[in-house]
Design a protein around this motif. Sequence first.
Motif, mmCIF file in Angstrom:
data_model
loop_
_atom_site.group_PDB
_atom_site.id
_atom_site.type_symbol
_atom_site.label_atom_id
_atom_site.label_comp_id
_atom_site.label_asym_id
_atom_site.label_seq_id
_atom_site.Cartn_x
_atom_site.Cartn_y
_atom_site.Cartn_z
ATOM 1 N N ASN A 512 0.842 -1.192 0.000
ATOM 2 C CA ASN A 512 0.000 0.000 0.000
ATOM 3 C C ASN A 512 0.879 1.245 0.000
ATOM 4 O O ASN A 512 1.814 1.367 0.796
ATOM 5 N N SER A 513 0.586 2.182 -0.884
ATOM 6 C CA SER A 513 1.413 3.388 -1.000
ATOM 7 C C SER A 513 1.266 4.307 0.208
ATOM 8 O O SER A 513 2.161 5.114 0.484
ATOM 9 N N ASN A 514 0.152 4.206 0.935
ATOM 10 C CA ASN A 514 -0.086 5.067 2.094
ATOM 11 C C ASN A 514 0.171 4.357 3.419
ATOM 12 O O ASN A 514 -0.257 4.845 4.471
ATOM 13 N N VAL A 515 0.835 3.211 3.380
ATOM 14 C CA VAL A 515 1.005 2.437 4.598
ATOM 15 C C VAL A 515 1.892 3.168 5.596
ATOM 16 O O VAL A 515 1.694 3.070 6.819
ATOM 17 N N LEU A 516 2.869 3.958 5.110
ATOM 18 C CA LEU A 516 3.755 4.671 6.019
ATOM 19 C C LEU A 516 3.002 5.763 6.779
ATOM 20 O O LEU A 516 3.315 6.048 7.943
ATOM 21 N N GLU A 517 2.010 6.371 6.164
ATOM 22 C CA GLU A 517 1.197 7.380 6.854
ATOM 23 C C GLU A 517 0.360 6.737 7.952
ATOM 24 O O GLU A 517 0.217 7.306 9.052
ATOM 25 N N TYR A 518 -0.188 5.538 7.690
ATOM 26 C CA TYR A 518 -0.959 4.844 8.721
ATOM 27 C C TYR A 518 -0.070 4.427 9.884
ATOM 28 O O TYR A 518 -0.475 4.535 11.061
ATOM 29 N N ALA A 519 1.132 3.981 9.566
ATOM 30 C CA ALA A 519 2.063 3.613 10.632
ATOM 31 C C ALA A 519 2.477 4.827 11.456
ATOM 32 O O ALA A 519 2.630 4.740 12.682
ATOM 33 N N THR A 520 2.649 5.980 10.786
ATOM 34 C CA THR A 520 2.983 7.200 11.518
ATOM 35 C C THR A 520 1.864 7.607 12.460
ATOM 36 O O THR A 520 2.104 8.079 13.576
ATOM 37 N N THR A 521 0.614 7.409 12.052
ATOM 38 C CA THR A 521 -0.528 7.695 12.941
ATOM 39 C C THR A 521 -0.483 6.822 14.187
ATOM 40 O O THR A 521 -0.737 7.289 15.306
ATOM 41 N N ILE A 522 -0.142 5.560 14.009
ATOM 42 C CA ILE A 522 -0.051 4.645 15.160
ATOM 43 C C ILE A 522 1.082 5.066 16.094
ATOM 44 O O ILE A 522 0.932 5.051 17.327
ATOM 45 N N ILE A 523 2.219 5.478 15.528
ATOM 46 C CA ILE A 523 3.351 5.903 16.353
ATOM 47 C C ILE A 523 3.010 7.180 17.114
ATOM 48 O O ILE A 523 3.402 7.353 18.285
ATOM 49 N N ASP A 559 13.639 11.752 11.158
ATOM 50 C CA ASP A 559 13.380 13.029 11.842
ATOM 51 C C ASP A 559 12.147 12.941 12.744
ATOM 52 O O ASP A 559 12.105 13.573 13.808
ATOM 53 N N HIS A 560 11.154 12.166 12.330
ATOM 54 C CA HIS A 560 9.941 12.021 13.142
ATOM 55 C C HIS A 560 10.213 11.252 14.433
ATOM 56 O O HIS A 560 9.527 11.462 15.447
ATOM 57 N N LEU A 561 11.209 10.360 14.399
ATOM 58 C CA LEU A 561 11.549 9.569 15.577
ATOM 59 C C LEU A 561 12.501 10.287 16.519
ATOM 60 O O LEU A 561 12.836 9.730 17.576
ATOM 61 N N ASP A 562 12.925 11.492 16.184
ATOM 62 C CA ASP A 562 13.927 12.181 16.998
ATOM 63 C C ASP A 562 13.466 12.422 18.439
ATOM 64 O O ASP A 562 14.225 12.165 19.380
ATOM 65 N N PRO A 563 12.224 12.896 18.713
ATOM 66 C CA PRO A 563 11.807 13.052 20.123
ATOM 67 C C PRO A 563 11.761 11.730 20.888
ATOM 68 O O PRO A 563 12.122 11.679 22.072
ATOM 69 N N LEU A 564 11.329 10.676 20.226
ATOM 70 C CA LEU A 564 11.280 9.373 20.895
ATOM 71 C C LEU A 564 12.680 8.835 21.166
ATOM 72 O O LEU A 564 12.898 8.135 22.157
ATOM 73 N N VAL A 565 13.629 9.166 20.278
ATOM 74 C CA VAL A 565 15.018 8.754 20.505
ATOM 75 C C VAL A 565 15.576 9.438 21.749
ATOM 76 O O VAL A 565 16.273 8.809 22.569
ATOM 77 N N HIS A 566 15.263 10.710 21.930
ATOM 78 C CA HIS A 566 15.720 11.419 23.133
ATOM 79 C C HIS A 566 15.109 10.797 24.391
ATOM 80 O O HIS A 566 15.769 10.696 25.436
ATOM 81 N N THR A 567 13.842 10.369 24.307
ATOM 82 C CA THR A 567 13.207 9.713 25.457
ATOM 83 C C THR A 567 13.890 8.390 25.788
ATOM 84 O O THR A 567 14.125 8.070 26.963
ATOM 85 N N LEU A 568 14.228 7.620 24.764
ATOM 86 C CA LEU A 568 14.917 6.352 24.997
ATOM 87 C C LEU A 568 16.319 6.559 25.562
ATOM 88 O O LEU A 568 16.764 5.805 26.436
ATOM 89 N N ARG A 569 17.011 7.569 25.091
ATOM 90 C CA ARG A 569 18.347 7.840 25.627
ATOM 91 C C ARG A 569 18.276 8.252 27.091
ATOM 92 O O ARG A 569 19.123 7.865 27.909
ATOM 93 N N SER A 570 17.258 9.036 27.431
ATOM 94 C CA SER A 570 17.079 9.410 28.837
ATOM 95 C C SER A 570 16.755 8.187 29.696
ATOM 96 O O SER A 570 17.220 8.070 30.840
ATOM 97 N N ARG A 571 15.973 7.277 29.140
ATOM 98 C CA ARG A 571 15.650 6.066 29.896
ATOM 99 C C ARG A 571 16.880 5.202 30.095
ATOM 100 O O ARG A 571 17.068 4.610 31.165
#
Length: 750
Positions: A512-523, A559-571
């Motif tokens: 599906n060409s829009n599958v990455l957008e659906y996955a981004t919504t879930i994230i 780039d979208h995962l950058d805030p979550l990466v900072h959270t994981l590094r803090s953990r």
Amino acid sequence: MLECRPCLLRCMRAIAGDALPIQSRHLALTPHLSRRPTRRAVSTVAPERPRDVFDDVSSEPATPPSATPTALAPLQPPQTKSAIEISNQKALTIELRYLKDPVKLSEHVIYTLRNNQPDKALDLCRLASKTMPCVVSFNAIIDFYMRKLRVNDALKVYNEMKKRAQFPDSYTYMMLLRGLSLRSHVTLPVRQENVAKAIAIYTSMSTPSSRVKPRIIHTNAALNVCALANDLDAMWSIAAQIPEHGDGSADSVTYTIILNCIRGSAFGRDEFGKGAELHSAAPSLDQIAVTRQKAVSEGRRVWLDVIRKWRSGTIAIDEDLVGAMGRLLLISKSIQDWDSVLDLVAQTMKIERQVAPISDPERNIQHVPQIADEESPHREEETDEAGFTASPAASAFKTVTPLQPSTPTRRAPSSLAYVKPGNQTLGMLTEACQAMRTPKTATAYWNLLISAPYNLKPDVMNFNAQLKLLAINRSSRAAAKLVSEDLPAAGLVPRISTFRIALRACQRDVKNSNVLEYATTIIDVMAKTCADPDPQTLTEYLSLALTTNDGEKIARVIDHLDPLVHTLRSRLNYGTDAPVSEAADLRDRRDAVSFLRTLVGAIDVLLSRHLVPDSERAAYFSRRGDLSAFVSRCSERLERKTGRWESREENKSTDGLARRKSEVKGMSRAEWEKMKIKKRQDRTWEGRERRVSGREERLNPGAVKPKVHPVAPRDVIGRWGKPQREVKGFGMERGNDDGERGLVDSASEL
């Protein structure tokens, strides 16, 4: 003459005087002159408290053991020391002055146990057992030890209370049997020694001398111990003692435990519901199918007894009992058993089937994968006047009517008490439809149960079952809608498993060409609802972006995962605020480090395949270096924490070298020479160049060629000349002794 006390004493002195030597006759005839006065103990049951310097107020020196005549030993009373010692007995005695009521004593004992002082509570019960009944207090101590998984200590208290004339009651046996079923973790089975103890306790209750006779609650507790241990033989040995009628007969809880035990016996004992079968270390699919089919057939026979008593009004069926039978049918490999789940719901809840039965010629089942089973066809046998089959056949789950009594004096039930469906029923129906590959039937049951008159509110487990069905059908859009809209509308907070199942639906819908957008919504939903993001879900999300082979999409995901990466590094640096076990925290840290490694690999893909503009390569190089250094530090900390760092340092030591030499000892001469040549080639410039080009070829076969450029010859002075063409990057050439010119790989220098 012997009736007079002085005459009796005179006679005893004469007899003792003839039996003893002359030098010790005066001591035997006057024993009160040679016996030292001793303090009287407070309790006849508890031992005497050891004497200290403050207790000995007499100035008379102690008589040594050697000074006592050997002939006087038989005349002195024996002084034995008890194995039970009460510490601080004086203070406990003062406390008992204010606890003269057994209720007050039990409340004080429970308070003492709440402060984690079981020894003090037991000493209080020992002292109080002389003057008052304190069975309730002993029961509290037994329950405390059982909850702490200290089974032997609880059984010692149980034996001691019987010796102190505190006879166990029904609650005592209930706490013992219930405590034997407790485990350190819900996935671990009960130990076999606990099963033996439960059977011994239950059998002792059935003896004629027992003050407490077993009731159905004790039977259910003993059966539960056997069920959690997956011990079918022990379970049937207890079930054989259940009376058919009257007090102590089986109820719905009894049959629920029996069906769960039958289901657990079809799996291994290492893990409930997962693992190898009991009778084989590595069973084949056919053996698994036969074992499970036998368990299903045995469960059908038990269900016949349940329906017979239900029709006669002896027992009432609840949702737990229906769910136990349904889960037993779902472990089968036959579609007939899966379809019987719908018949089971129709029989006990009066909910019509939403799909035609298997016997209907219009029903298509060719697309359903299943294993052929020789014992699967259930033979039809004789039926009674009400049309109910008295055998474990396929028609055992047909609709039934109330059973008419055999005697006219007995009153028959006017109607059957049907079960009200709940969340367990909805999940069971969804799982059955998922196994039969009928998603429309699952949707029909879902819409039927959430509407009137049932008005069922689905829980998170029901939504997870629906997500599994969507993942099989590759419905990534519906999965994203369910996570982002349906779950918040129901007032539920999704779990980590919810996001993993939703990402699985996106991975199956990768075309599906829009599958990455659906996955981004879930994230995005996970970032809002979870304080700590799940590293496995983030890894699946990043892997989904890498499958697109689109540099712009991969860069947007990074780039979208950058805030979550900072959270994981803090953990990883400071830990988490949620209370987790050490093993779970270590597992989460490893998953986080694995995700960061995947992120570094994604940046390498962007750089090696030239999927980003040249103006942004420096920023990605800097980000990659920062992440790579952080991953190295975290990996070292994890290795030190788990003990692997010590093993690595040991390999570098002399002992490790000797061990490696011993490993080489078993190799032949040709293998050893081949290994040396391979290591020598890997250290050369050509081997390095070959590894770099091979890595780029694996990343993008045939698309990227290694950039090589010739090197200018040296002049007479030995300086390097100007290259023949300008190249981006700097390389050094390693010349050979015979004057050959080498080629420098700029990609390897990067």
